[in-house]
Design a protein around this motif. Structure first.
Motif: not given
Lengths: 143, 143, 143, 143
Positions: C24-26, D67, C64-69, C33-34, D33, C29-30, D30, D63, D65
């Motif tokens: 799951x996309x959610x 924040x 701030x956080x930013x991610x490309x999947x 972070x881990x 989302x 980020x976790x 999360x 693709x 996110x």
């Protein structure tokens, strides 16, 4: 006679579900705990365990939980969690939580916590204001 | 005699903890489930429930879980989860999971699943290959 | 020249996946972070943010956080997260995290935290011991 | 002119918080989302991504996110998440989510998904019924 009914509604979402297309088993205890937290919130007039721990220095760590799963939980209906305290011991409190969707019981759980002095993490008897708040709602028949 | 021991190590992190500075109760069933998933992975040679469900069309939804919490879980030590199947019925399987940190028992849990034909979500007897795989590891004394 | 490479392995499980059969996309980020928490753990010699906050009174809240999947994450392979600090400002630190499975990049993320005095939740400059610890590992080319 | 406002309320609980007494950073994506899932639910008349994927065979994997976090999220107030689609490309859709508590902005995020044929996991153009449903709500000024 006090009306002891309390129900908390949870929106089950896509992210709660696993590839079997039902809410992941690991999410279900969290749903029940959220409902107990909401029970405290409603009866305390502050944000549940967060309020108990940080504003009143009362911790309620869990020592036991048990759940039976009868029907899958899905996002197709809201999950209604009914919560009752079932027993208030000198140093512990037990809850029953029944989760249902669309009128069908999904799970029944029982949960027991002990009272602590939060910043010392040592056991204590249920504080009097808590005892007074809880007692009218106890449903021993559901334990 | 088969060595039935299996242990799975979990890195407990900051994000698993609540403001009481211990792992949130809602995380503990998930830790135990992850250990059972890892038990399947090791014994199946594929990625646990994901493999069972998607490659073998075998579902194992939970019908019961019960946990006793003895000591808090924190990020200061790895969480070691020992897993044993304790009973294999015609249509169900039970597991015992013991979680410990730094030599102290944190929780003991028992878990029961039923077997289903995954894409039909209907009950089935434990498939033979699963039965053969599980039987040598059963520890009825831990049920 | 300091070897700046650090990688953290995550076991992706059934419970991390949604009905699309991918993590799951959610959860992503976790996972990142881990990995950052594990980076701190390895370089501090204590359990990451838990150690920073509780033993050293240093908070590092995210701003701030930013991610490309790029590719889905599944339980079929371990998720390898590489972590580098990319910038150390007076009051902030940035990290790059690259997650991959089976040699394919799944996500690339950038993350920025500020330093605080934890028990006061007020901003502070990066404490000297932290600065010394981080500086040899910085990879500005990855920011 | 269509009213494009949509807000989704989230009950932040004890279990969402870390030892810094604020919602863990890993929970915040999360929350956003969940708000996007609720946006879809309201506008589709079915349970969000679960409905899109399982009833309509439309997937919308993320693709990107991004924040920014401006104020901590706590259980002391409900988290109000406002959601707007900001762009509808041929094969992608972007959303803006603003989370606030007690009138203060906690986070602002932007999110981009692509459309897929769910059971084939291949890209597709935004299906016409989705395009018609989304277009009146687009707020390009928030992208």
């Amino acid at each position: 006679m006090t009306d002891t009914s309390f129900s908390h509604e949870i929106r089950v979402s896509w992210g709660d579900c696993d590839p079997a297309k039902i809410a992941y088993t690991g999410r279900l205890p969290s749903f029940a705990l959220e409902a107990i937290d909401a029970w405290w919130e409603t009866h305390l007039g502050g944000p549940g365990w967060y309020h108990l721990e940080l504003d009143r220095n009362i911790g309620t760590p869990f020592v036991h939980l048990s759940m039976n799963f009868q029907n899958p939980v899905t996002p197709r209906h809201r999950l209604i969690c009914e919560v009752w305290p079932t027993r208030l011991g000198d140093k512990s409190i037990s809850f029953c939580v029944v989760g249902s969707q669309d009128g069908k019981t999904c799970f029944i759980g029982s949960f027991t916590c002990v009272f602590t002095i939060a910043d010392q993490f040592v056991s204590q008897s249920a504080p009097d204001p808590i005892r007074k708040l809880v007692e009218p709602h106890i449903r021993p028949d559901l334990s």
